[in-house]
Scaffold this active site. Structure first.
Site, PDB file in Angstrom:
ATOM      1  CE  LYS A  82       9.440 -11.423 -13.336  1.00 49.77           C
ATOM      2  NZ  LYS A  82       8.981 -11.773 -14.717  1.00 49.77           N
ATOM      3  CG  ASN A 128      -0.184  -0.049   2.525  1.00 52.43           C
ATOM      4  OD1 ASN A 128       0.568   0.880   2.826  1.00 52.43           O
ATOM      5  ND2 ASN A 128      -0.329  -1.125   3.289  1.00 52.43           N
ATOM      6  CE  LYS A 177     -11.758  -0.038   9.854  1.00 53.67           C
ATOM      7  NZ  LYS A 177     -11.125   0.770   8.798  1.00 53.67           N
ATOM      8  CG  ASP A 235      -7.478  -5.785   6.515  1.00 53.86           C
ATOM      9  OD1 ASP A 235      -8.017  -4.764   6.066  1.00 53.86           O
ATOM     10  OD2 ASP A 235      -7.137  -5.927   7.713  1.00 53.86           O
ATOM     11  CE  LYS A 295      -9.808  -3.255  13.565  1.00 60.10           C
ATOM     12  NZ  LYS A 295      -8.775  -3.774  12.677  1.00 60.10           N
TER      13      LYS A 295
HETATM   14  O1  PMT Z   1       2.307   6.421   6.586  1.00 59.37           O
HETATM   15  P1  PMT Z   1       1.654   7.639   5.978  1.00 59.37           P
HETATM   16  O2  PMT Z   1       1.975   7.788   4.543  1.00 59.37           O
HETATM   17  O3  PMT Z   1       1.918   8.867   6.800  1.00 59.37           O
HETATM   18  O4  PMT Z   1       0.058   7.397   6.013  1.00 59.37           O
HETATM   19  C1  PMT Z   1      -0.558   7.415   7.269  1.00 59.37           C
HETATM   20  C2  PMT Z   1      -1.723   6.416   7.275  1.00 59.37           C
HETATM   21  C3  PMT Z   1      -2.767   6.909   6.308  1.00 59.37           C
HETATM   22  C4  PMT Z   1      -1.228   5.043   6.880  1.00 59.37           C
HETATM   23  C5  PMT Z   1      -2.279   6.377   8.708  1.00 59.37           C
HETATM   24  O5  PMT Z   1      -2.763   7.658   9.064  1.00 59.37           O
HETATM   25  C6  PMT Z   1      -3.381   5.350   8.830  1.00 59.37           C
HETATM   26  O6  PMT Z   1      -4.518   5.571   8.523  1.00 59.37           O
HETATM   27  N1  PMT Z   1      -2.978   4.147   9.312  1.00 59.37           N
HETATM   28  C7  PMT Z   1      -3.920   3.014   9.441  1.00 59.37           C
HETATM   29  C8  PMT Z   1      -4.078   2.370   8.097  1.00 59.37           C
HETATM   30  C9  PMT Z   1      -4.960   1.143   8.233  1.00 59.37           C
HETATM   31  O7  PMT Z   1      -4.554   0.032   8.057  1.00 59.37           O
HETATM   32  O8  PMT Z   1      -6.200   1.499   8.646  1.00 59.37           O
HETATM   33  P2  PMT Z   1      -7.429   0.379   8.668  1.00 59.37           P
HETATM   34  O9  PMT Z   1      -8.673   1.166   8.860  1.00 59.37           O
HETATM   35  O10 PMT Z   1      -7.318  -0.529   7.472  1.00 59.37           O
HETATM   36  O11 PMT Z   1      -7.055  -0.487   9.970  1.00 59.37           O
HETATM   37  C10 PMT Z   1      -7.668  -0.162  11.195  1.00 59.37           C
HETATM   38  C11 PMT Z   1      -6.666  -0.340  12.335  1.00 59.37           C
HETATM   39  O12 PMT Z   1      -6.346  -1.733  12.475  1.00 59.37           O
HETATM   40  C12 PMT Z   1      -5.336   0.380  12.136  1.00 59.37           C
HETATM   41  O13 PMT Z   1      -4.925   0.832  13.409  1.00 59.37           O
HETATM   42  C13 PMT Z   1      -4.410  -0.711  11.643  1.00 59.37           C
HETATM   43  O14 PMT Z   1      -3.064  -0.454  12.037  1.00 59.37           O
HETATM   44  C14 PMT Z   1      -4.949  -1.927  12.346  1.00 59.37           C
HETATM   45  N2  PMT Z   1      -4.792  -3.190  11.616  1.00 59.37           N
HETATM   46  C15 PMT Z   1      -5.325  -3.347  10.382  1.00 59.37           C
HETATM   47  C16 PMT Z   1      -5.195  -4.565   9.757  1.00 59.37           C
HETATM   48  C17 PMT Z   1      -4.540  -5.634  10.415  1.00 59.37           C
HETATM   49  N3  PMT Z   1      -4.392  -6.810   9.835  1.00 59.37           N
HETATM   50  N4  PMT Z   1      -4.026  -5.438  11.652  1.00 59.37           N
HETATM   51  C18 PMT Z   1      -4.155  -4.230  12.265  1.00 59.37           C
HETATM   52  O15 PMT Z   1      -3.679  -4.048  13.378  1.00 59.37           O
END
Ligand code: PMT
Length: 403
Positions: A292, A213, A341, A282, A345
């Site tokens: 490859k 990403n 969330k 995810d 969580k």
């Molecule tokens: O790094 P930058 O370029 O500065 O960008 C910052 C950001 C946009 C990445 C940051 O501000 C941000 O939004 N980070 C969370 C991105 C994310 O995965 O969000 P989500 O809504 O998909 O996940 C929700 C939460 O669960 C997040 O805290 C994530 O870290 C966590 N998560 C998600 C998936 C997973 N398998 N395990 C997790 O712990």
């Protein structure tokens, strides 16, 4: 750190006679860009290697170059500056200035004022490897550390004397990052262990390709810097990122969500605060090809399976007194999705951010966001620099942290 534009915070930049003296110009520029007032001081030997005029042009301040300044310039008399300065930053610091400071020798403006000041003192050593490793130099460093002086560097690498080893002046940006916490009076996270996940994970498809990403790591860096400024002990678990982490953090680099999950499980139990800012995939490919994948002239189907939800694992096993902070990266229904969330969580806070705007999200300097708390509160932050988002978020955490 943004200081007031009145340049009320003064840093004395002491430059001594190392070949690296010219790099102090870059450091002076970095300090000025932080809004700091920088008073350059060049020892007699430093003036052989770097011109005072350069420092005066960069800082807009008169460089102190004499042994003792003329009485008609009381504002730069050593006692006045000793009282006024918020930090003495000696970069580069030669073996000589370390020896003088350790033994209380006061035979020029800089060595005299180091004895007169009560401000924090940060040394950035630079010298030949043998000089640095010499028992006398090491003893002087130990003496100064015992008295509460701070050190950053030196680095290792090719030295001016064409030898390889420790003794290079560490990068000016690193020196700046070591200095900033010394200039920040806030200590509300002193003794607290803050663990942050940052950057984006990469899920391999074959030895060449991965699912990734656009996370740059800027948000994670901003959080780590803010925690350091507030004197926390900071550990960052980071996916591949183009943004270097600040000096002073303990960093663990990972690639995949599974590796990140392993590290988090290993150290999260020690964390007083856990902030999950990483863009964690995810899903991952169920099968990673050992070779490859070749174009086959037909559609390719990838079967993806779920990755561990790191935040949910921590949130649902929260230890007493721990503060758990999640992020929500949303492109629509910001509050509704973030609320879901927050409860799923079991986090204490969710920083909900819009990630499909040109000025907010992956790789941007700013974020359009809000903070949701477990009591149902929603704090709109609007559009802020990521450094300011970090500041506001830590203010909220501090209000909830047990003393
Ligand atoms: O790094 P930058 O370029 O500065 O960008 C910052 C950001 C946009 C990445 C940051 O501000 C941000 O939004 N980070 C969370 C991105 C994310 O995965 O969000 P989500 O809504 O998909 O996940 C929700 C939460 O669960 C997040 O805290 C994530 O870290 C966590 N998560 C998600 C998936 C997973 N398998 N395990 C997790 O712990």
């Amino acid at each position: 750190m943004k200081t007031s534009s009145s340049n009320s915070v003064e840093v004395v930049l002491g430059v001594t006679g190392s070949i690296a003296a010219y790099k102090a110009c870059e450091l002076a520029s970095l300090l000025v860009k932080q809004g700091l007032r920088v008073t350059p001081v060049l020892t007699r030997s430093a003036q052989e290697l770097a011109g005072a005029a350069s420092f005066e042009a960069i800082t807009g301040q008169r460089a102190i170059t004499g042994l003792f300044e003329p009485l008609q310039a009381p504002e730069i008399a050593h006692i006045a500056v000793a009282r006024r300065a918020s930090l003495f930053l000696i970069a580069p610091a030669t073996a000589n200035i370390l020896a003088k400071a350790a033994h209380g020798i006061a035979d020029d403006w800089l060595s005299t004022t180091l004895l007169a000041t009560e401000a924090p003192i940060l040394f950035a050593p630079a010298m030949n490897t043998n000089m640095y490793n010499h028992p006398a130099t090491q003893a002087n460093i130990a003496t100064l550390q015992e008295r509460g002086c701070h050190f950053v560097g030196p680095d290792s690498g090719m030295l001016a004397c064409k030898t390889e080893g420790i003794g290079r002046l560490i990068a000016p940006q690193t020196i700046l990052e070591a200095a900033l916490p010394l200039l920040d009076a806030r200590r509300d996270f002193e003794g607290k262990r803050v663990v942050i996940t940052s950057g984006g994970t990469r899920e391999p498809i074959d030895p060449v390709r991965f699912i990734g990403n656009r996370s740059s790591g800027k948000m994670g860096r901003a959080l780590a810097m803010e925690a350091l400024l507030r004197k926390a002990q900071v550990t960052v678990i980071s996916g591949p990122s183009e943004t270097p982490l600040p000096y002073g953090v303990q960093a663990h680099q990972v690639e995949t969500a599974s590796e990140m999950a392993e590290w988090v499980q290993r150290i999260a139990t020690e964390a007083d605060v856990f902030i999950s800012a990483a863009a964690v995939a995810d899903y991952r490919a169920e099968q990673v090809s050992p070779d490859k994948i070749k174009r086959a002239g037909a559609p390719l189907t990838l079967r993806l399976v779920e990755n561990p939800d790191i935040l949910a694992q921590i949130g649902t096993h929260k230890l007493p007194g721990q503060i758990i902070v999640g992020y929500a990266a949303e492109t629509s229904e910001l509050i509704g999705n973030a609320k879901a969330k927050l409860s799923a969580k079991q986090a204490d806070f969710i920083l909900a951010n819009q990630v499909n705007a040109p000025d907010s999200g992956f790789g941007t300097e700013t974020l359009r966001s809000c903070i949701l708390d477990a009591q149902g509160g929603v704090q709109e932050l609007g559009l802020l620099d990521k450094a300011d988002v970090a500041r506001v978020l830590f203010d909220r955490i501090a209000a909830q942290c047990p003393a």
